[in-house]
Enzyme design. Structure first.
Site, mmCIF file in Angstrom:
data_model
loop_
_atom_site.group_PDB
_atom_site.id
_atom_site.type_symbol
_atom_site.label_atom_id
_atom_site.label_comp_id
_atom_site.label_asym_id
_atom_site.label_seq_id
_atom_site.Cartn_x
_atom_site.Cartn_y
_atom_site.Cartn_z
ATOM 1 N N ASP A 106 18.393 -40.587 28.088
ATOM 2 C CA ASP A 106 19.634 -40.541 27.311
ATOM 3 C C ASP A 106 19.615 -41.750 26.399
ATOM 4 O OD1 ASP A 106 22.105 -39.005 26.866
ATOM 5 O OD2 ASP A 106 23.059 -40.923 27.287
ATOM 6 N N SER A 107 19.909 -41.519 25.136
ATOM 7 C CA SER A 107 19.761 -42.612 24.182
ATOM 8 C C SER A 107 20.857 -42.570 23.133
ATOM 9 C CB SER A 107 18.384 -42.518 23.518
ATOM 10 O OG SER A 107 18.147 -41.222 23.037
HETATM 11 P P1 IMP Z 1 20.534 -37.610 23.398
HETATM 12 O O1 IMP Z 1 19.497 -36.593 23.022
HETATM 13 O O2 IMP Z 1 21.708 -37.081 24.106
HETATM 14 O O3 IMP Z 1 19.899 -38.759 24.121
HETATM 15 O O4 IMP Z 1 21.157 -38.147 22.024
HETATM 16 C C1 IMP Z 1 20.558 -39.147 21.354
HETATM 17 C C2 IMP Z 1 21.190 -39.342 19.952
HETATM 18 O O5 IMP Z 1 21.120 -40.731 19.659
HETATM 19 C C3 IMP Z 1 20.376 -38.636 18.859
HETATM 20 O O6 IMP Z 1 20.951 -37.413 18.498
HETATM 21 C C4 IMP Z 1 20.417 -39.632 17.728
HETATM 22 O O7 IMP Z 1 21.593 -39.452 16.978
HETATM 23 C C5 IMP Z 1 20.502 -40.963 18.421
HETATM 24 N N1 IMP Z 1 19.137 -41.500 18.673
HETATM 25 C C6 IMP Z 1 18.524 -41.669 19.884
HETATM 26 N N2 IMP Z 1 17.285 -42.166 19.729
HETATM 27 C C7 IMP Z 1 17.108 -42.294 18.393
HETATM 28 C C8 IMP Z 1 16.006 -42.745 17.614
HETATM 29 O O8 IMP Z 1 14.911 -43.081 18.099
HETATM 30 N N3 IMP Z 1 16.211 -42.738 16.287
HETATM 31 C C9 IMP Z 1 17.362 -42.360 15.696
HETATM 32 N N4 IMP Z 1 18.404 -41.906 16.375
HETATM 33 C C10 IMP Z 1 18.285 -41.884 17.733
#
Ligand code: IMP
Length: 202
Positions: free
Chosen positions: A72-73
């Site tokens: 999660d990011s």
């Molecule tokens: P997840 O898939 O629920 O973890 O959502 C992560 C969201 O955070 C993505 O849709 C991006 O908007 C943002 N994000 C996470 N990692 C990155 C990255 O490496 N570059 C740019 N945006 C990121």
């Protein structure tokens, strides 16, 4: 330790980065489709990256009974008190609409001086084992935001994020450079350390 790990994410880019590390431990990654996991929606309603990452990994592990890994990011912006944070993917309303998310972010930070536009990407990777044990690894990368998109590499907020020590955005830097210094790379380095400790303690 089980040798085949199920990825809770469908994002091929994330899976590739994760697999580069787990391969060192003789583990291979399969998708949740390959593991026969039914198409369920996991509601990411946690208040922290840790909660959401664990929830994704745990719920998929329950469905297939195998070791599962989830990431999660998101982007944490200091002058916005940490927003968009866990809401990064759906900041402007629609899940995964990068253009709308970037427009909203620019609107909120355009009058803030550059030196106060500090931000960091955060990644929390969780591996959950069938016996309920888990490993949690966090990684971050610090930088500044600009107010006009630059570059076509990467995804999400990459065109607005200039990592510390560089002049280009993640959207301009070659993927190999981003993948060596990114929040996910740092989380994976952490995961590597924790897997090594786990192997030693077996
Ligand atoms: P997840 O898939 O629920 O973890 O959502 C992560 C969201 O955070 C993505 O849709 C991006 O908007 C943002 N994000 C996470 N990692 C990155 C990255 O490496 N570059 C740019 N945006 C990121």
């Amino acid at each position: 330790m089980e040798k085949t790990i199920v990825a809770a994410t469908g994002n091929k880019h994330k899976i590739k980065e994760i697999e580069a590390i787990t391969a060192e431990f003789g583990m291979s990654i399969i998708s949740k489709d390959e593991a026969g996991v039914p198409d369920v929606e996991i509601v990411e309603d946690g208040e922290t990256f840790e909660e959401n990452s664990y929830k994704k990994a745990y719920e998929i592990m329950k469905l297939c009974g195998r070791t599962t890994i989830a990431d999660d990011s998101g982007l944490v912006v200091d002058c916005l008190n940490g927003a968009p944070g866990v809401y990064s993917a759906r900041f402007a309303g629609t899940d995964g609409d990068d253009d709308a998310n970037n427009r909203k972010l620019i609107g909120l930070i355009k009058d803030v001086p550059y030196e106060n536009r500090t931000a960091r990407f955060v990644s929390v990777i969780t591996m959950v084992f069938p016996d309920g044990q888990s490993i949690v690894a966090r990684g971050e990368v610090e930088g500044h935001l600009i107010t006009e998109k630059r570059g076509r590499e990467g995804f999400g907020y990459d065109p607005l994020f200039v990592p510390d020590g560089y002049e280009q955005t993640f959207g301009e830097l070659a993927p190999e450079v981003k993948n060596a210094i990114s929040h996910r790379a740092n989380a994976l380095k952490n995961l590597r350390k924790k897997l090594m400790d786990k192997e030693v303690s077996r």
